[in-house]
Design an enzyme around this catalytic site. Structure first.
Site, PDB file in Angstrom:
ATOM      1  N   ARG A  84      -3.274  -0.086 -11.138  1.00  0.00           N
ATOM      2  CA  ARG A  84      -2.854  -0.478  -9.789  1.00  0.00           C
ATOM      3  C   ARG A  84      -4.005  -0.131  -8.852  1.00  0.00           C
ATOM      4  O   ARG A  84      -4.402   1.028  -8.739  1.00  0.00           O
ATOM      5  CB  ARG A  84      -1.570   0.240  -9.386  1.00  0.00           C
ATOM      6  CG  ARG A  84      -1.029  -0.136  -8.001  1.00  0.00           C
ATOM      7  CD  ARG A  84       0.337   0.495  -7.797  1.00  0.00           C
ATOM      8  NE  ARG A  84       0.937   0.196  -6.514  1.00  0.00           N
ATOM      9  CZ  ARG A  84       1.031   1.051  -5.490  1.00  0.00           C
ATOM     10  NH1 ARG A  84       0.530   2.277  -5.610  1.00  0.00           N
ATOM     11  NH2 ARG A  84       1.614   0.704  -4.370  1.00  0.00           N
ATOM     12  N   ASN A 161       1.969  -1.167   0.124  1.00  0.00           N
ATOM     13  CA  ASN A 161       2.323   0.170  -0.334  1.00  0.00           C
ATOM     14  C   ASN A 161       3.311   0.842   0.620  1.00  0.00           C
ATOM     15  O   ASN A 161       3.121   0.823   1.842  1.00  0.00           O
ATOM     16  CB  ASN A 161       1.050   1.025  -0.426  1.00  0.00           C
ATOM     17  CG  ASN A 161       1.324   2.411  -0.978  1.00  0.00           C
ATOM     18  OD1 ASN A 161       1.662   2.555  -2.156  1.00  0.00           O
ATOM     19  ND2 ASN A 161       1.191   3.438  -0.154  1.00  0.00           N
ATOM     20  N   GLU A 162       4.366   1.433   0.064  1.00  0.00           N
ATOM     21  CA  GLU A 162       5.323   2.272   0.809  1.00  0.00           C
ATOM     22  C   GLU A 162       5.541   1.727   2.222  1.00  0.00           C
ATOM     23  O   GLU A 162       5.209   2.383   3.222  1.00  0.00           O
ATOM     24  CB  GLU A 162       4.821   3.715   0.834  1.00  0.00           C
ATOM     25  CG  GLU A 162       4.679   4.295  -0.562  1.00  0.00           C
ATOM     26  CD  GLU A 162       4.142   5.713  -0.599  1.00  0.00           C
ATOM     27  OE1 GLU A 162       3.876   6.297   0.482  1.00  0.00           O
ATOM     28  OE2 GLU A 162       3.990   6.260  -1.719  1.00  0.00           O
ATOM     29  N   HIS A 228       8.534   4.976  -6.021  1.00  0.00           N
ATOM     30  CA  HIS A 228       7.562   6.056  -6.124  1.00  0.00           C
ATOM     31  C   HIS A 228       8.315   7.366  -6.250  1.00  0.00           C
ATOM     32  O   HIS A 228       9.202   7.653  -5.449  1.00  0.00           O
ATOM     33  CB  HIS A 228       6.643   6.066  -4.899  1.00  0.00           C
ATOM     34  CG  HIS A 228       5.768   4.865  -4.808  1.00  0.00           C
ATOM     35  ND1 HIS A 228       4.807   4.700  -3.817  1.00  0.00           N
ATOM     36  CD2 HIS A 228       5.677   3.756  -5.599  1.00  0.00           C
ATOM     37  CE1 HIS A 228       4.194   3.545  -4.002  1.00  0.00           C
ATOM     38  NE2 HIS A 228       4.700   2.953  -5.067  1.00  0.00           N
ATOM     39  N   TYR A 230       8.248  11.262  -6.258  1.00  0.00           N
ATOM     40  CA  TYR A 230       7.638  12.552  -5.935  1.00  0.00           C
ATOM     41  C   TYR A 230       8.778  13.573  -5.751  1.00  0.00           C
ATOM     42  O   TYR A 230       9.635  13.672  -6.611  1.00  0.00           O
ATOM     43  CB  TYR A 230       6.711  12.425  -4.729  1.00  0.00           C
ATOM     44  CG  TYR A 230       5.494  11.563  -5.011  1.00  0.00           C
ATOM     45  CD1 TYR A 230       4.430  12.057  -5.757  1.00  0.00           C
ATOM     46  CD2 TYR A 230       5.416  10.248  -4.557  1.00  0.00           C
ATOM     47  CE1 TYR A 230       3.323  11.267  -6.040  1.00  0.00           C
ATOM     48  CE2 TYR A 230       4.304   9.460  -4.835  1.00  0.00           C
ATOM     49  CZ  TYR A 230       3.266   9.978  -5.575  1.00  0.00           C
ATOM     50  OH  TYR A 230       2.160   9.205  -5.860  1.00  0.00           O
ATOM     51  N   GLU A 257       4.328   4.775  -8.630  1.00  0.00           N
ATOM     52  CA  GLU A 257       3.552   5.991  -8.403  1.00  0.00           C
ATOM     53  C   GLU A 257       4.415   7.179  -8.809  1.00  0.00           C
ATOM     54  O   GLU A 257       5.631   7.171  -8.611  1.00  0.00           O
ATOM     55  CB  GLU A 257       3.168   6.190  -6.928  1.00  0.00           C
ATOM     56  CG  GLU A 257       2.081   5.313  -6.386  1.00  0.00           C
ATOM     57  CD  GLU A 257       1.711   5.707  -4.960  1.00  0.00           C
ATOM     58  OE1 GLU A 257       1.998   6.863  -4.552  1.00  0.00           O
ATOM     59  OE2 GLU A 257       1.159   4.856  -4.249  1.00  0.00           O
ATOM     60  N   TRP A 286      -0.175   8.442 -10.276  1.00  0.00           N
ATOM     61  CA  TRP A 286      -1.100   8.609  -9.152  1.00  0.00           C
ATOM     62  C   TRP A 286      -1.854   9.906  -9.358  1.00  0.00           C
ATOM     63  O   TRP A 286      -1.237  10.962  -9.495  1.00  0.00           O
ATOM     64  CB  TRP A 286      -0.332   8.660  -7.826  1.00  0.00           C
ATOM     65  CG  TRP A 286      -1.277   8.704  -6.660  1.00  0.00           C
ATOM     66  CD1 TRP A 286      -1.896   9.813  -6.159  1.00  0.00           C
ATOM     67  CD2 TRP A 286      -1.741   7.589  -5.882  1.00  0.00           C
ATOM     68  NE1 TRP A 286      -2.732   9.464  -5.130  1.00  0.00           N
ATOM     69  CE2 TRP A 286      -2.651   8.103  -4.933  1.00  0.00           C
ATOM     70  CE3 TRP A 286      -1.486   6.227  -5.902  1.00  0.00           C
ATOM     71  CZ2 TRP A 286      -3.293   7.295  -4.006  1.00  0.00           C
ATOM     72  CZ3 TRP A 286      -2.123   5.427  -4.981  1.00  0.00           C
ATOM     73  CH2 TRP A 286      -3.011   5.961  -4.042  1.00  0.00           C
TER      74      TRP A 286
END
Length: 544
Positions: A84, A161-162, A228, A230, A257, A286
């Site tokens: 990516r 992105n995001e 994503h 996290y 991610e 990531w």
């Protein structure tokens, strides 16, 4: 990747499931012709061949490091099938123009990688000053369309992105539909990927609960959703629940991610890897290298050097359910890339140099191949068993994390662009030194963050002697069931309560009066007392 916000999760499960489980077969026949490259069927991402494609790869920050395009070859050499690539529309960073995008695609194809291209300028829109809208990102893609037309077998377009932070994120649904339709109206036939709001983590479940309607808004029914993971995804239950809801609803989902740690909490990377493998879903870690702003620990290699894997890189590439063990090259390269079935010649037998108590440098004569050697795999040989140690694009590698006074046997394989593997090279036997340089030392230990069931710690290792330390092994015993999950600055192993850390290449030398700093995450019980003693190369260290 933003600080974790209190997550309102009171919405009824039944309502959430109803939104997801809209019967996709009732949406009617797509208005456009069948996709010419990648396509989505029954919630699965398929290649033109009709076979599943499961992404196994990493993110690469190209827009900030345009001179590091060779990283794509290194990423491929580690076993990835996808990369990516971070691009900029010019709204927040220097715009990647059509020529640059075309070169990125060419490099992906040369290295037999699938390219997921994303515009990063949308990150945190509504909360982040200067962030661009998804409509602006769609305009960028239209502006560079000539570099992408005809690349539908090789490129997936990740619109932005995001694309929302934690402000006005409910607008994500309408804006995402509009951006998809703008691209389809402009003639894009590619599979489109869309990121979740809430800094990509969808803690309010906006993407989860509206994914079916977004998918239906794509005339080609060729959209993939990207979450994503996290700090919001810090338990296996959260990881499994989120991904399984998409699978149950036959909606395509990838983890676009994730990391092993983050400032907003400690994601459960083991669960992410295990659940995606169980469900046959893609993931993209990531990130390769070049992180800043306090998240440097997310680098997979140090300073873009493929021979200096960090603990996070080692986990992702070589650990359980990691890239090396689960990645399969795209069919478009295996079946449509020229039919190369001839393996490279065997590399020369490696020669050893620079042997310390914890490391050795190996070098070997290059292999030859009709198409081109793309990488080398170094393995440890023990009887009839081989264990992967590292991969490299060059003809040398420094191996770290070895045990003192231990005999090892190593060999090398070569790989070409078609994925053919050479015969094994001859072997070399190496015995590490007995324990590195004896040292006078002091160790400072502190807990830098703590949460239920886990914590983050820091160890400062000081050389209090009058001469440099070259290569070291640090040992301690945890007093209350703590267990290291990840460590950066060295290679950690743990047996029961006993922890052993050997130096990384970039921390091996400690000058007189100098120091190195290690960081780690670990699990814990109710209490978290500090270790009582440390030894360095067998010598006791003082506190400090």
């Amino acid at each position: 990747m933003k600080s974790r916000t209190a997550v309102p999760r009171a919405a009824a499960v039944a309502a959430a499931l109803l939104g997801l489980l809209l019967p996709l077969f009732a949406f009617g026949t797509p208005a456009h012709a069948a996709p010419v490259g990648f396509r989505v069927e029954n919630g699965r991402l398929l290649e033109a061949s009709g076979n599943d494609f499961v992404m196994r790869g990493v993110n690469h920050a190209h827009t900030w490091y345009p001179d590091r395009i060779s990283s794509l070859a290194h990423i491929k050499a580690k076993g990835a099938n996808t990369v990516r690539v971070v691009l900029s529309s010019g709204d927040r960073w220097t715009r990647n123009d059509t020529a640059d995008v075309a070169n990125v695609v060419a490099q992906c194809k040369q290295n037999r990688l699938i390219c997921v291209l994303e515009v990063h300028d949308t990150t945190g829109y509504g909360e982040q000053s200067g962030a661009a809208t998804l409509s602006r990102a769609a305009d960028y893609w239209i502006g560079v369309q000539s570099a992408l037309t005809g690349q539908e077998d090789y490129v997936i377009v990740n619109i932005g992105n995001e694309p929302y932070g934690n402000t006005n994120y409910t607008a994500w649904t309408a804006d995402t539909k509009a951006a998809i339709q703008k691209l389809r109206g402009a003639g894009f036939d590619h599979t489109i990927m869309v990121d979740a709001p809430n800094w990509g983590q969808d803690w309010a479940f906006t993407m989860r609960d509206n994914a079916a309607s977004v998918f239906a808004a794509d005339p080609d029914r060729n959209t993939v959703f990207s979450i994503h993971m996290y700090g919001v995804f810090d338990t296996a239950a959260e990881v499994s629940d989120y991904l399984n809801r998409f699978v149950t609803a036959k909606l395509p989902i990838v983890v676009g991610e994730f990391g092993h740690d983050h400032s907003d909490g400690n994601p459960d990377e083991d669960a992410i890897l295990a659940v995606t493998q169980q469900l046959g879903l893609g993931y993209l870690g990531w990130s390769w290298s070049g992180n800043g702003g306090g998240v440097e620990y997310l680098d997979m290699v140090t300073n873009f050097d493929p021979n200096r894997l960090t603990s996070w890189g080692q986990r992702l590439f070589n650990g359980a359910n990691g890239i090396a063990a689960t990645s399969e090259e795209a069919d478009v390269y295996s079946s449509g890339g020229g039919g190369d079935t001839t393996a490279p010649t065997a590399p020369g037998a490696p020669a050893a140099s620079g042997v310390t108590s914890s490391s050795v440098t190996l070098a070997w004569a290059a292999s030859t191949d009709a198409v081109g050697v793309t990488g080398y795999d170094v393995v440890r040989v023990a009887g009839g068993t081989e264990t992967a140690v590292t991969t490299t694009t060059g003809t040398s590698a420094t191996l770290t994390g070895l045990a003192p006074a231990t005999s090892y046997t190593f060999a090398v394989y070569a790989r070409d662009a078609a994925g053919n593997r050479s015969p094994r090279s001859g072997t070399v036997a190496v015995t590490t030194a007995s324990g590195g340089t004896s040292a006078a030392c002091a160790v400072g230990y502190r807990v830098t963050g703590e949460w239920p069931g886990g914590f983050q710690g820091e160890i400062v290792l000081r050389n209090t002697g009058g001469s440099a330390i070259n290569g070291w092994t640090l040992r301690w015993t945890f007093p209350d069931s703590q267990r290291v999950s990840n460590l950066w600055g060295g290679t950690a192993t743990q047996s029961g309560a006993d922890v052993t850390v050997t130096s990384a290449p970039y921390t091996a030398a400690i000058p007189a009066a100098g120091s190195v700093t290690l960081g780690f995450t670990a699990t814990k019980g109710a209490a978290n007392p500090h270790p009582g003693a440390f030894t360095l190369n067998g010598s006791a260290c003082t506190a400090g």
